[in-house]
Design a protein around this motif. Structure first.
Motif, short mmCIF file in Angstrom:
data_model
loop_
_atom_site.label_atom_id
_atom_site.label_comp_id
_atom_site.label_asym_id
_atom_site.label_seq_id
_atom_site.Cartn_x
_atom_site.Cartn_y
_atom_site.Cartn_z
N ALA A 32 -0.20 -10.62 24.99
CA ALA A 32 -1.41 -9.53 24.79
C ALA A 32 -1.27 -8.80 23.66
CB ALA A 32 -1.64 -8.86 26.14
N PHE A 33 -2.45 -8.76 23.23
CA PHE A 33 -2.50 -7.83 21.76
C PHE A 33 -3.88 -6.77 21.81
CE2 PHE A 33 -0.63 -11.81 21.00
CZ PHE A 33 0.58 -11.32 20.41
N ARG A 35 -6.54 -5.40 19.85
CA ARG A 35 -7.19 -5.70 18.73
C ARG A 35 -7.49 -4.44 17.62
NH1 ARG A 35 -9.62 -9.95 17.00
NH2 ARG A 35 -10.12 -11.01 19.05
N ALA A 36 -7.66 -3.23 18.32
CA ALA A 36 -7.99 -2.12 17.54
C ALA A 36 -6.77 -1.80 16.85
CB ALA A 36 -8.58 -1.01 18.56
N SER A 37 -5.46 -1.82 17.43
CA SER A 37 -4.26 -1.08 16.94
C SER A 37 -3.22 -2.38 16.93
CB SER A 37 -3.61 0.11 18.03
OG SER A 37 -4.61 0.92 18.23
N PRO A 38 -2.99 -3.18 15.86
CA PRO A 38 -2.38 -4.20 15.66
C PRO A 38 -0.81 -3.87 16.22
CG PRO A 38 -3.45 -3.68 13.66
CD PRO A 38 -3.66 -2.82 14.59
N ASP A 39 -0.35 -2.57 16.07
CA ASP A 39 1.03 -2.55 16.54
C ASP A 39 1.18 -2.30 18.05
OD1 ASP A 39 -0.51 0.13 16.42
OD2 ASP A 39 1.40 1.09 16.12
N ILE A 40 0.06 -2.52 18.78
CA ILE A 40 0.37 -2.44 20.23
C ILE A 40 0.18 -3.82 20.93
CG2 ILE A 40 -0.70 -1.66 22.27
CD1 ILE A 40 -1.65 0.88 20.62
N PHE A 41 1.20 -4.24 21.78
CA PHE A 41 1.20 -5.60 22.19
C PHE A 41 1.96 -5.28 23.51
CE2 PHE A 41 4.57 -5.06 18.99
CZ PHE A 41 5.77 -5.45 19.79
N MET A 42 1.76 -6.43 24.33
CA MET A 42 2.36 -6.49 25.64
C MET A 42 3.98 -6.65 25.57
SD MET A 42 1.67 -8.85 29.07
CE MET A 42 2.15 -10.43 28.00
N SER A 43 4.91 -5.95 25.94
CA SER A 43 6.23 -6.13 25.72
C SER A 43 6.93 -6.38 27.10
CB SER A 43 6.80 -4.78 25.08
OG SER A 43 8.13 -4.79 25.11
N VAL A 108 1.08 -20.27 19.42
CA VAL A 108 0.45 -19.00 19.64
C VAL A 108 0.12 -18.17 18.28
CG1 VAL A 108 1.03 -16.62 20.64
CG2 VAL A 108 1.28 -18.67 21.90
N SER A 109 1.17 -18.17 17.38
CA SER A 109 0.85 -18.10 15.99
C SER A 109 -0.23 -18.43 15.38
CB SER A 109 1.98 -18.12 15.13
OG SER A 109 3.22 -17.57 15.59
N ALA A 110 -0.70 -19.64 15.48
CA ALA A 110 -1.97 -20.13 15.15
C ALA A 110 -3.15 -19.40 15.69
CB ALA A 110 -2.23 -21.48 15.34
N VAL A 111 -3.01 -19.17 17.01
CA VAL A 111 -4.14 -18.56 17.76
C VAL A 111 -4.25 -17.21 17.12
CG1 VAL A 111 -4.98 -17.72 19.99
CG2 VAL A 111 -4.06 -20.22 19.79
N ILE A 112 -3.08 -16.58 17.25
CA ILE A 112 -3.43 -15.17 16.79
C ILE A 112 -4.07 -15.16 15.42
CG2 ILE A 112 -1.85 -13.21 15.70
CD1 ILE A 112 0.03 -14.13 17.90
N ASN A 118 -3.03 -9.13 13.82
CA ASN A 118 -2.25 -9.13 12.66
C ASN A 118 -1.01 -8.23 13.33
OD1 ASN A 118 -0.54 -9.34 10.44
ND2 ASN A 118 -1.58 -7.65 9.35
N PRO A 119 -0.24 -8.76 14.47
CA PRO A 119 0.84 -8.03 15.19
C PRO A 119 1.91 -7.82 13.88
CG PRO A 119 0.62 -10.03 16.03
CD PRO A 119 -0.39 -9.94 15.25
#
Length: 192
Positions: A32-33, A35-43, A108-112, A118-119
């Motif tokens: 999960a990512f 969209r508004a803050s690329p540096d935030i993702f599910m960890s 997954v990288s292709a979908v991103i 841009n994580p």
């Protein structure tokens, strides 16, 4: 979602995300990512620490790399999920005899990229329906997958996120037969 593919779905806070195995033995790698803050993702790493557990269980909050809750696991018909294993790569799969399979990382990288996300990195996934354990010495032991067609999880999402679900081969013995998945959204738990 067909076997061997990855897909993205925009989910809003308050919605229910449901992921169902359409075939026995299916696994689902979940990312999960924001969209508004690329540096935030599910960890998965922060989720283990936040919950003090490596076992995903009902009521558990799944958090971001900033330890902010993203969703809460509600219904779960399987009860075996993995918070330890990384996503597969095409090179690793081929080196281990899984010829003709696209790795989860590449898929997954292709979908991103398609989503314009841009994580800073591709984090490790939550491996839904995957069955692994730890022995007393801390070794990871893959166990036979117990997922049946129709098994599912349903989570209440508490932050707007782009979820990416992959039905690619995990390359983990006993959990290495990819299967089709169904991803659905609803406003109320009973709607799914």
């Amino acid at each position: 979602m067909p076997t061997g593919e990855s897909r993205a779905v925009e989910v809003r806070a308050g919605q229910i995300l449901r992921i169902e195995a359409k075939e026995a033995g299916a696994t689902a790698m979940l990312f999960a990512f924001d969209r508004a803050s690329p540096d935030i993702f599910m960890s998965v790493h922060h989720t283990r620490v936040f919950s003090n557990s490596y076992v995903l269980q009902a009521g558990m909050r799944i958090v971001s790399n900033y330890r902010r809750a993203l969703m809460v696991l509600g219904k779960d018909s399987v009860g075996t999920h993995d918070l330890l294993m990384p996503a597969s790569t095409t090179a690793w799969l081929q080196a281990n005899g899984y010829t003709g399979q696209t790795g989860c990382v590449e898929s997954v990288s292709a979908v991103i990229r398609e989503q314009g996300l841009n994580p800073p990195k591709l984090p490790d996934p939550i491996n839904l329906f995957m069955h692994v354990d730890l022995d007393q010495n801390g070794r990871i032991i893959p166990l036979p997958n117990r997922t049946r067609a129709g098994d599912f999880i349903a989570c209440r999402v508490v932050a707007d996120m782009v979820f990416v679900v992959s039905a690619c081969c995990s390359g983990i013995p006993g959990n290495d037969q990819p299967g089709a998945l169904e991803v659905a959204l609803a406003e109320e738990p009973n709607a799914l």
